[in-house]
Motif scaffolding. Structure first.
Motif, PDB file in Angstrom:
ATOM      1  N   PHE A  84       0.820  -1.205   0.000  1.00  0.00           N
ATOM      2  CA  PHE A  84       0.000   0.000   0.000  1.00  0.00           C
ATOM      3  C   PHE A  84       0.852   1.252   0.000  1.00  0.00           C
ATOM      4  O   PHE A  84       2.014   1.224   0.386  1.00  0.00           O
ATOM      5  CB  PHE A  84      -0.914   0.002   1.235  1.00  0.00           C
ATOM      6  N   ALA A  88       1.141   0.332   5.388  1.00  0.00           N
ATOM      7  CA  ALA A  88       0.185  -0.356   6.257  1.00  0.00           C
ATOM      8  C   ALA A  88       0.808  -1.545   6.985  1.00  0.00           C
ATOM      9  O   ALA A  88       0.176  -2.580   7.140  1.00  0.00           O
ATOM     10  CB  ALA A  88      -1.054  -0.798   5.460  1.00  0.00           C
ATOM     11  N   PHE A  90       1.690  -3.549  10.241  1.00  0.00           N
ATOM     12  CA  PHE A  90       0.944  -3.584  11.503  1.00  0.00           C
ATOM     13  C   PHE A  90       1.840  -3.069  12.633  1.00  0.00           C
ATOM     14  O   PHE A  90       2.853  -3.705  12.946  1.00  0.00           O
ATOM     15  CB  PHE A  90       0.471  -5.003  11.802  1.00  0.00           C
ATOM     16  N   HIS A  92       1.530  -3.081  15.762  1.00  0.00           N
ATOM     17  CA  HIS A  92       1.564  -3.841  17.016  1.00  0.00           C
ATOM     18  C   HIS A  92       2.272  -5.177  16.847  1.00  0.00           C
ATOM     19  O   HIS A  92       2.240  -6.014  17.735  1.00  0.00           O
ATOM     20  CB  HIS A  92       0.145  -4.078  17.521  1.00  0.00           C
ATOM     21  N   TYR A 101       2.459 -13.002   8.982  1.00  0.00           N
ATOM     22  CA  TYR A 101       1.002 -12.967   9.225  1.00  0.00           C
ATOM     23  C   TYR A 101       0.212 -13.763   8.176  1.00  0.00           C
ATOM     24  O   TYR A 101      -0.641 -14.574   8.521  1.00  0.00           O
ATOM     25  CB  TYR A 101       0.501 -11.519   9.291  1.00  0.00           C
ATOM     26  N   LEU A 105      -2.041 -17.305   8.642  1.00  0.00           N
ATOM     27  CA  LEU A 105      -3.424 -17.496   8.189  1.00  0.00           C
ATOM     28  C   LEU A 105      -3.549 -18.711   7.276  1.00  0.00           C
ATOM     29  O   LEU A 105      -4.629 -19.257   7.106  1.00  0.00           O
ATOM     30  CB  LEU A 105      -3.921 -16.251   7.440  1.00  0.00           C
TER      31      LEU A 105
ATOM     32  N   SER B 176      -6.014   2.878  10.156  1.00  0.00           N
ATOM     33  CA  SER B 176      -6.287   3.308   8.790  1.00  0.00           C
ATOM     34  C   SER B 176      -6.980   2.189   8.024  1.00  0.00           C
ATOM     35  O   SER B 176      -6.860   1.015   8.361  1.00  0.00           O
ATOM     36  CB  SER B 176      -4.997   3.695   8.081  1.00  0.00           C
ATOM     37  N   HIS B 179      -4.649  -0.556   6.853  1.00  0.00           N
ATOM     38  CA  HIS B 179      -4.286  -1.651   7.767  1.00  0.00           C
ATOM     39  C   HIS B 179      -5.257  -2.808   7.613  1.00  0.00           C
ATOM     40  O   HIS B 179      -4.867  -3.975   7.560  1.00  0.00           O
ATOM     41  CB  HIS B 179      -4.330  -1.173   9.233  1.00  0.00           C
ATOM     42  N   ALA B 182      -4.822  -4.416   4.221  1.00  0.00           N
ATOM     43  CA  ALA B 182      -3.598  -5.222   4.156  1.00  0.00           C
ATOM     44  C   ALA B 182      -3.863  -6.608   4.748  1.00  0.00           C
ATOM     45  O   ALA B 182      -3.494  -7.626   4.158  1.00  0.00           O
ATOM     46  CB  ALA B 182      -2.464  -4.530   4.907  1.00  0.00           C
ATOM     47  N   ALA B 183      -4.544  -6.643   5.899  1.00  0.00           N
ATOM     48  CA  ALA B 183      -4.853  -7.933   6.522  1.00  0.00           C
ATOM     49  C   ALA B 183      -5.741  -8.756   5.596  1.00  0.00           C
ATOM     50  O   ALA B 183      -5.542  -9.955   5.413  1.00  0.00           O
ATOM     51  CB  ALA B 183      -5.544  -7.717   7.867  1.00  0.00           C
ATOM     52  N   SER B 184      -6.713  -8.086   4.979  1.00  0.00           N
ATOM     53  CA  SER B 184      -7.621  -8.778   4.072  1.00  0.00           C
ATOM     54  C   SER B 184      -6.861  -9.364   2.882  1.00  0.00           C
ATOM     55  O   SER B 184      -7.064 -10.516   2.504  1.00  0.00           O
ATOM     56  CB  SER B 184      -8.690  -7.790   3.601  1.00  0.00           C
ATOM     57  N   LEU B 186      -3.912 -10.330   2.785  1.00  0.00           N
ATOM     58  CA  LEU B 186      -3.071 -11.453   3.209  1.00  0.00           C
ATOM     59  C   LEU B 186      -3.903 -12.685   3.549  1.00  0.00           C
ATOM     60  O   LEU B 186      -3.364 -13.725   3.901  1.00  0.00           O
ATOM     61  CB  LEU B 186      -2.215 -11.042   4.410  1.00  0.00           C
ATOM     62  N   ALA B 188      -7.061 -12.586   5.575  1.00  0.00           N
ATOM     63  CA  ALA B 188      -7.841 -12.569   6.807  1.00  0.00           C
ATOM     64  C   ALA B 188      -9.308 -12.243   6.515  1.00  0.00           C
ATOM     65  O   ALA B 188      -9.604 -11.317   5.773  1.00  0.00           O
ATOM     66  CB  ALA B 188      -7.259 -11.540   7.776  1.00  0.00           C
ATOM     67  N   ARG B 192     -11.328 -12.267  11.579  1.00  0.00           N
ATOM     68  CA  ARG B 192      -9.892 -12.331  11.864  1.00  0.00           C
ATOM     69  C   ARG B 192      -9.297 -10.933  11.890  1.00  0.00           C
ATOM     70  O   ARG B 192      -8.465 -10.612  12.732  1.00  0.00           O
ATOM     71  CB  ARG B 192      -9.179 -13.166  10.788  1.00  0.00           C
ATOM     72  N   ILE B 193      -9.719 -10.095  10.940  1.00  0.00           N
ATOM     73  CA  ILE B 193      -9.202  -8.723  10.901  1.00  0.00           C
ATOM     74  C   ILE B 193      -9.568  -8.021  12.202  1.00  0.00           C
ATOM     75  O   ILE B 193      -8.745  -7.344  12.813  1.00  0.00           O
ATOM     76  CB  ILE B 193      -9.783  -7.952   9.704  1.00  0.00           C
ATOM     77  N   ASP B 196      -7.356  -9.664  14.968  1.00  0.00           N
ATOM     78  CA  ASP B 196      -5.898  -9.585  14.783  1.00  0.00           C
ATOM     79  C   ASP B 196      -5.398  -8.157  14.606  1.00  0.00           C
ATOM     80  O   ASP B 196      -4.248  -7.862  14.894  1.00  0.00           O
ATOM     81  CB  ASP B 196      -5.475 -10.397  13.545  1.00  0.00           C
ATOM     82  N   VAL B 197      -6.238  -7.277  14.084  1.00  0.00           N
ATOM     83  CA  VAL B 197      -5.766  -5.923  13.777  1.00  0.00           C
ATOM     84  C   VAL B 197      -6.553  -4.865  14.560  1.00  0.00           C
ATOM     85  O   VAL B 197      -5.971  -4.068  15.291  1.00  0.00           O
ATOM     86  CB  VAL B 197      -5.856  -5.631  12.258  1.00  0.00           C
ATOM     87  N   PRO B 200      -6.229  -5.238  18.677  1.00  0.00           N
ATOM     88  CA  PRO B 200      -4.911  -4.843  19.211  1.00  0.00           C
ATOM     89  C   PRO B 200      -4.615  -3.361  19.044  1.00  0.00           C
ATOM     90  O   PRO B 200      -4.005  -2.757  19.916  1.00  0.00           O
ATOM     91  CB  PRO B 200      -3.928  -5.677  18.385  1.00  0.00           C
ATOM     92  N   LEU B 201      -5.056  -2.778  17.916  1.00  0.00           N
ATOM     93  CA  LEU B 201      -4.765  -1.357  17.713  1.00  0.00           C
ATOM     94  C   LEU B 201      -5.643  -0.491  18.620  1.00  0.00           C
ATOM     95  O   LEU B 201      -5.271   0.612  18.991  1.00  0.00           O
ATOM     96  CB  LEU B 201      -4.960  -0.963  16.247  1.00  0.00           C
ATOM     97  N   VAL B 281       1.168 -10.228  21.945  1.00  0.00           N
ATOM     98  CA  VAL B 281       0.972  -9.997  20.523  1.00  0.00           C
ATOM     99  C   VAL B 281       2.294  -9.763  19.808  1.00  0.00           C
ATOM    100  O   VAL B 281       2.505 -10.224  18.698  1.00  0.00           O
ATOM    101  CB  VAL B 281       0.024  -8.790  20.329  1.00  0.00           C
ATOM    102  N   GLU B 282       3.225  -9.073  20.491  1.00  0.00           N
ATOM    103  CA  GLU B 282       4.483  -8.687  19.854  1.00  0.00           C
ATOM    104  C   GLU B 282       5.276  -9.861  19.301  1.00  0.00           C
ATOM    105  O   GLU B 282       5.793  -9.806  18.211  1.00  0.00           O
ATOM    106  CB  GLU B 282       5.356  -7.932  20.856  1.00  0.00           C
TER     107      GLU B 282
END
Lengths: 351, 283
Positions: A84, A88, A90, A92, A101, A105, B176, B179, B182-184, B186, B188, B192-193, B196-197, B200-201, B281-282
């Motif tokens: 992006f 983007a 993560f 955390h 990640y 999944l 944002s 974020h 991006a998870a989607s 990958l 998720a 899950r998003i 997982d995102v 935590p944020l 999480v880290e």
């Protein structure tokens, strides 16, 4: 060479309310190729990328991946790796968790995941940062981690949305080379969106120029550079002179004394535009201006290897770029004759 | 030259605020001193008797009730605040956004007494709800929603909701769209998003909001007084009772110290919880 279509974007249109963001875009993307979508802001290039990724649905048309219609598949089922504009990453998660990640999944866990992450960190030449938080990375490092995260899932398509626009010029140059090398190493079909014509020229196998939601030209960069399809493409690809050359006569126009034949059928009497690149204009000093094709230098600057001139001729200003050797003895006000190679001049019908 | 305030300048400009806080710190110290006083009505000598006197089942129930109500009210306020925060950040029209902001802020703007009487008019034994239900013959005797724990919870949730919403809003803004996308990309799914995102944020904002809301609710006085009808003895009420009819100043001071202490322990626990969950999480 056979053309192996990986993704066929079939007559895709997109409307946002009453605004046409994309109009009948039809594009075949070859397996393993690097395609750049290039155009000014608002041309629809990002919308097209988001439709490919699945974040937007096309109003009309289909996406065919390997012969299968994927138009209605949600993004997480498509599994296209994407980088992006904001990267983007993560915040955390550590670097390793970011890259891992997508693997997590897919059920790749523990040592297998760790190995794959290490492998990717080696590929992006950042072997020792696995456990750092992403906030501790520099701009270029984040860039590479974002690329590694997207490639970790071995995506069928690799999508990038102006990923290099936030970097400074020198880093961007290096990243372009690196990105191209990575893409070739993985052999992944890649679509990159950019508004930077140099970046597009540098990276693309196939360059797609968009304007107002429609494809203006889709061809290899050298072809687009030397034989632009229309005056917009010629202008957008940079440093081209667009000259109003008047009406066609006998199948040719007169470009400051040089006759240029049109390669495409145009009627006599059509008003024409000629596009010629600054480096394709010849320049010789002359003593007097008693014949056509003579102008006066109104501005010049030394760019190191080359010198750029602005020549005033027949009430028009032309940009000319020659090697600095040729600039010796010339100064603002010097009279010069301009010469053109008809093969390097493109003609378009004036709007 | 830096445009940021230098440390010394910031300190200089903060002086009025620091001076304003000083009397409060003085009062805190005064209360602490009173809580270890040998006499009930004045500060004289040292004794731990005020604390010892509080070690009764009655006071124990008060502490337990306070923590329990504050905790339940915090959970309820948070559950309501999270969707509200998402709604508020998703509104595009400035008018809608401003209107909703004002509605959420209203409990902070309106006098607590007015709010409590509003609840009484609405839900009291002869309030709008009960008289309506009675006139339709649905109930014969009024249902008691106020002057018990339910009434206090209602009041606590309502008054503390704005304190929960706004810290969450700022952390929702920090997530944002890219974020989530991006998870989607990958792989998720929506859930899950979220876990997982998004969660935590949001976590720092959630714990921050919950800590403020809990401290606010644990020290509540007006709400249990007005909506609890003397039956819900939260610590604020217990302290007032020690002062006003009993003139047991040292006991009230000791109870106040205990309230500060348990609230701080709870907040430290929340901060610790926030830290260990994010560390998990880290890695």
């Amino acid at each position: 060479m056979t053309f192996d279509t990986h993704l066929h974007i079939e007559n895709v249109s997109k409307k946002f309310g009453t605004v046409d963001a994309l109009r009948d875009v039809d594009l075949k993307i070859e397996r393993g190729s690097f395609v750049c979508l290039l155009g000014p802001s608002g041309c629809g290039k990002t919308t097209l990328l988001r439709i490919i990724a699945g974040f937007e649905a096309a109003t009309k048309g289909r996406l065919i991946l390997d012969g299968q219609d994927i138009s209605n598949q949600p993004p997480h089922k498509r599994g296209f790796g994407m980088v992006f504009q904001s990267l983007a990453l993560f915040p955390h998660m550590s670097v390793a968790r970011n890259i891992g990640y997508g693997l997590k999944l897919r059920g790749v866990k523990g040592a297998a995941q760790r190995d794959r992450v290490e492998e990717l960190l080696d590929v992006i030449r950042l072997p020792h940062i696995a456990d750092r938080p992403v906030s501790a990375l520099s701009g270029g490092q984040r860039q590479r981690v974002a690329i590694a995260r997207a490639l970790a899932i071995q995506p069928p398509l690799f999508l990038l949305d102006e990923p290099l626009s936030a970097l400074d010029a020198q880093l961007r140059d290096n990243m372009q080379i690196e990105l191209r090398q990575l893409q070739q190493k993985f052999g992944v079909t890649t679509v990159l969106v950019t508004h930077d014509q140099h970046e597009a020229m540098m990276l693309a196998d196939e360059l797609v120029v968009l304007k107002d939601g429609a494809i203006r030209q889709s061809a290899p960069p050298s072809q687009i550079y030397n034989d632009p399809a229309d005056s917009f493409v010629a202008d957008f690809l940079g440093a081209a002179n667009l000259i109003e050359v008047g009406a066609m006569k006998g199948g040719a126009i007169d470009l400051f004394g040089t006759p240029v034949k049109s390669t495409v059928p145009h009627q006599d009497g059509d008003k024409m535009l000629a596009a010629v690149r600054a480096e394709h204009v010849g320049l010789t000093p002359v003593a007097n201006d008693d014949h056509a094709g003579i102008g006066a230098i109104s501005f010049m600057r030394d760019l190191g290897a080359a010198t750029e001139f602005v020549v005033a001729i027949d009430g028009k200003n032309l940009r000319v770029r020659r090697s600095s050797v040729e600039a010796q003895g010339l100064d603002v006000g010097s009279k010069v004759a301009l010469t053109f190679d008809p093969a390097l001049v493109s003609l378009f019908k004036a709007a | 030259m830096s445009l940021q305030l230098t440390k010394s300048k910031a300190l200089a400009f903060s002086l009025p605020a620091l001076i304003a806080i000083l009397p409060f710190l003085g009062a805190c110290f005064y209360i602490f001193r009173f809580s270890i006083s040998g006499e009930q009505s004045r500060i004289e000598g040292f004794s731990i008797q005020p604390y010892v006197d509080l070690m009764t089942p009655y006071f124990g129930r008060t502490v337990w009730l306070t923590l329990r109500l504050a905790f339940i009210a915090t959970i309820l306020a948070m559950l309501m605040a999270v969707p509200l925060a998402f709604l508020l950040t998703s509104l595009r029209s400035p008018f809608a956004r401003r209107s909703l902001t004002i509605v959420i802020l209203l409990p902070l703007i309106l006098n607590l007494l007015v709010q409590a009487y509003g609840w009484i008019l609405l839900l009291g034994p002869s309030g709008v709800l009960n008289s309506t239900l009675r006139s339709f013959g649905i109930i014969e005797r009024p249902i008691f929603l106020l002057f018990n724990e339910t009434g206090v919870l209602l009041g606590l949730v309502q008054t503390s909701l704005p304190l929960a919403v706004f810290p969450i809003v700022s952390s929702v803004r920090g997530i944002s769209r890219e974020h989530l996308e991006a998870a989607s990309s990958l792989g998720a799914s929506h859930w899950r998003i979220f876990f997982d995102v998004t969660v935590p944020l949001l976590r720092p904002g959630l714990f921050g909001a919950a800590s403020i809301v809990f401290a606010f609710n644990a020290s509540a006085f007006a709400i249990p007084l007005l909506l609890g009808g003397r039956r819900v003895q939260m610590m604020g009420i217990a302290i007032r009772d020690m002062i006003s009819p009993l003139f047991n100043w040292s006991g009230a001071a000791a109870a106040g110290m205990i309230l500060i202490f348990v609230t701080m322990i709870t907040m430290l626990f929340a901060a610790w919880l926030a830290r260990i969950t994010s560390e998990k999480v880290e890695r």
